[in-house]
Design a protein around this motif. Sequence first.
Motif, mmCIF file in Angstrom:
data_model
loop_
_atom_site.group_PDB
_atom_site.id
_atom_site.type_symbol
_atom_site.label_atom_id
_atom_site.label_comp_id
_atom_site.label_asym_id
_atom_site.label_seq_id
_atom_site.Cartn_x
_atom_site.Cartn_y
_atom_site.Cartn_z
ATOM 1 N N LEU A 24 39.967 39.856 34.523
ATOM 2 C CA LEU A 24 38.836 39.563 35.319
ATOM 3 C C LEU A 24 39.288 38.528 36.659
ATOM 4 O O LEU A 24 38.702 38.631 37.724
ATOM 5 C CB LEU A 24 37.872 38.447 34.576
ATOM 6 N N ARG A 25 40.492 37.918 36.520
ATOM 7 C CA ARG A 25 40.641 36.692 37.366
ATOM 8 C C ARG A 25 40.919 37.637 38.879
ATOM 9 O O ARG A 25 40.278 36.754 39.736
ATOM 10 C CB ARG A 25 42.114 36.333 37.005
ATOM 11 N N PRO A 26 41.469 38.505 39.056
ATOM 12 C CA PRO A 26 41.427 39.343 40.481
ATOM 13 C C PRO A 26 40.267 39.614 41.245
ATOM 14 O O PRO A 26 39.784 39.326 42.138
ATOM 15 C CB PRO A 26 42.362 40.273 40.095
ATOM 16 N N VAL A 27 39.423 40.198 40.180
ATOM 17 C CA VAL A 27 38.026 40.327 40.534
ATOM 18 C C VAL A 27 37.174 39.403 40.896
ATOM 19 O O VAL A 27 36.638 39.401 41.961
ATOM 20 C CB VAL A 27 37.291 41.296 39.368
ATOM 21 N N PHE A 28 37.351 38.439 40.204
ATOM 22 C CA PHE A 28 36.491 37.111 40.344
ATOM 23 C C PHE A 28 36.865 36.398 41.741
ATOM 24 O O PHE A 28 36.176 35.957 42.434
ATOM 25 C CB PHE A 28 36.168 36.151 39.215
ATOM 26 N N ALA A 29 38.236 36.328 41.684
ATOM 27 C CA ALA A 29 38.954 35.901 43.085
ATOM 28 C C ALA A 29 38.651 36.527 44.275
ATOM 29 O O ALA A 29 37.868 36.012 45.346
ATOM 30 C CB ALA A 29 40.459 35.641 42.925
ATOM 31 N N GLU A 30 38.547 37.912 44.089
ATOM 32 C CA GLU A 30 37.991 38.547 45.371
ATOM 33 C C GLU A 30 36.564 38.452 45.780
ATOM 34 O O GLU A 30 36.122 38.317 46.925
ATOM 35 C CB GLU A 30 38.310 40.096 45.171
ATOM 36 N N LEU A 31 35.962 38.166 44.820
ATOM 37 C CA LEU A 31 34.328 37.970 44.889
ATOM 38 C C LEU A 31 33.905 36.476 45.172
ATOM 39 O O LEU A 31 32.648 36.298 45.472
ATOM 40 C CB LEU A 31 33.579 38.717 44.186
ATOM 41 N N ASP A 32 34.888 35.717 45.032
ATOM 42 C CA ASP A 32 34.699 34.266 45.095
ATOM 43 C C ASP A 32 33.540 33.851 44.074
ATOM 44 O O ASP A 32 32.624 33.272 44.229
ATOM 45 C CB ASP A 32 34.269 34.159 46.590
ATOM 46 N N LEU A 33 33.890 34.432 42.871
ATOM 47 C CA LEU A 33 32.985 34.031 41.684
ATOM 48 C C LEU A 33 33.631 33.019 40.694
ATOM 49 O O LEU A 33 34.860 33.255 40.575
ATOM 50 C CB LEU A 33 32.471 35.213 41.049
ATOM 51 N N PRO A 34 32.764 32.402 39.973
ATOM 52 C CA PRO A 34 33.306 31.312 39.098
ATOM 53 C C PRO A 34 33.888 31.789 37.755
ATOM 54 O O PRO A 34 33.472 32.558 37.476
ATOM 55 C CB PRO A 34 32.620 30.172 38.926
ATOM 56 N N ILE A 35 35.358 31.459 37.450
ATOM 57 C CA ILE A 35 35.563 31.502 36.038
ATOM 58 C C ILE A 35 35.485 30.085 35.296
ATOM 59 O O ILE A 35 36.191 29.307 35.837
ATOM 60 C CB ILE A 35 37.056 32.135 35.977
ATOM 61 N N VAL A 36 34.774 30.181 34.338
ATOM 62 C CA VAL A 36 34.891 28.918 33.563
ATOM 63 C C VAL A 36 35.604 29.059 32.231
ATOM 64 O O VAL A 36 35.218 29.840 31.442
ATOM 65 C CB VAL A 36 33.305 28.505 33.129
ATOM 66 N N SER A 37 36.866 28.601 32.297
ATOM 67 C CA SER A 37 37.527 28.960 31.027
ATOM 68 C C SER A 37 37.194 27.686 30.035
ATOM 69 O O SER A 37 37.076 26.664 30.182
ATOM 70 C CB SER A 37 39.132 28.778 31.336
ATOM 71 N N ALA A 38 36.934 28.319 28.717
ATOM 72 C CA ALA A 38 36.837 27.611 27.591
ATOM 73 C C ALA A 38 37.437 28.145 26.511
ATOM 74 O O ALA A 38 37.774 29.295 26.385
ATOM 75 C CB ALA A 38 35.335 27.621 27.406
ATOM 76 N N ALA A 39 37.775 27.608 25.443
ATOM 77 C CA ALA A 39 38.361 28.000 24.322
ATOM 78 C C ALA A 39 37.296 28.816 23.345
ATOM 79 O O ALA A 39 36.024 29.020 23.749
ATOM 80 C CB ALA A 39 38.704 26.711 23.397
ATOM 81 N N VAL A 40 37.962 29.538 22.729
ATOM 82 C CA VAL A 40 37.213 30.557 21.847
ATOM 83 C C VAL A 40 36.669 29.741 20.787
ATOM 84 O O VAL A 40 37.279 29.334 20.094
ATOM 85 C CB VAL A 40 38.135 31.833 21.546
ATOM 86 N N PRO A 41 35.257 29.619 20.473
ATOM 87 C CA PRO A 41 34.651 28.915 19.567
ATOM 88 C C PRO A 41 34.996 29.434 18.312
ATOM 89 O O PRO A 41 34.730 30.653 17.865
ATOM 90 C CB PRO A 41 33.119 28.750 19.926
#
Lengths: 170, 251
Positions: B204-221
């Motif tokens: 996901l990281r490269p796609v979201f960087a390209e589109l300037d969209l946020p990645i909210v990292s969180a632990a897997v609950p």
Amino acid sequence: MVTATREEQVWAALAEVPDPEIPAVSVVDLGVIGDVRFEGQRLTVELLPTFVGCPAIEVMQQQIGERLRNFATEVEVPVTFSPPWTSERISAEGREKLRASGFAPPVAIQAAPSASAFGDDELLTVLPLATCPYCGSRNTALENPFGPTLCRAIYHCADCRQPFEQFKAV
Amino acid sequence: MSELDAVPRQALAELLLTVADDEFVIGFWDSEWTGIAPMLEEDVAMSSISQDEIGHARALYELLAGLTDTDADAIAFGRPAADFRHAALLNHARTDWAFTVARRYLYETADAVRLAALARSSYAPLSELVTKMRREESYHLLHMDAWLRRLAAAAHDRLASALERAWPDAQAIFTPPAGEAALLEAAILPDPFAALHERWLGQLRPVFAELDLPIVSAAVPSDGRTRRTDDFAWLHGEFTSVAGSEAGATW
């Protein structure tokens, strides 16, 4: 004169069972019949659904069972995903029948170079151009990869200005 | 592999239930767009995608029913809301189109990573079904990729805030079912869910960087598949209402 084997007779009977959604093609044309085998008085005919969620599966099972009921005391039509049905299983005759009834036959899937990040690369597809079943033009555009049933996509022909459906490549 | 021992068998049942419930619940939520999607073409597309998902759920429930000697309809429609095992991402109501696109993009990409792993499962009935499912899911993925890009250009801020809402609960798609160790040992699950989670984020990281969209990292609950909400209680009431109206009837 050679007498047809029981299996051959079953295949001939199956060729008379129409697809419930596109009756111009038979279940044999469509390639949804897998293994056909007799074990004593039991006949097993494997059904390979075009789509996992195809709502016509039960109707097909019933129609096949009904058509074959004189062939054995017990006729079973189990669903199997091994091998998976793919659009390559539609016969040459099936493709011609589809075209004649206004459906573009599926075109072989190509791998998409750009959208290949997720899961497994070779399964991501670019949707190929369909040939208009009415005028034969390749000057067509995909309107919607999702059509009136799971297995159909909607196209438009820029030359004869006719919307048409394509049996989806999967 | 009918000779599965009791331990991996129980774990396999849990795994099947989580994947099936995910497909079932997202299929029901997004089927609500039938008739009211932003455009007619999308009405048809979202209805078709939802029908695919419910079809996948049905096939998975049938696999589970065969394994546990129950009935697929009973599993789908006869369980109380608390017994569902879908990811917390699917606890939320449909809300608006931006949220639907945000949620479904995260779901489809995570599902693609999960299904690519399950296609290599040692349990043949599962790998065979998943191999077939993936050919259909690739259309969903392409469709949601197109929508993500379209909204990123036309309604960037609204999409970004919908993603921010969806992100924390999306991690729950990778909350492992009970008995993951037994699944790994039997190679029913080829990779641990923690590895699949990393793989997904990496993709996901490269796609979201390209589109300037946020990645909210969180632990897997750890409770990502057991938390339930009022929204889901409502949906559960909807999808069980017909089956519940005449118990034991053949439809």
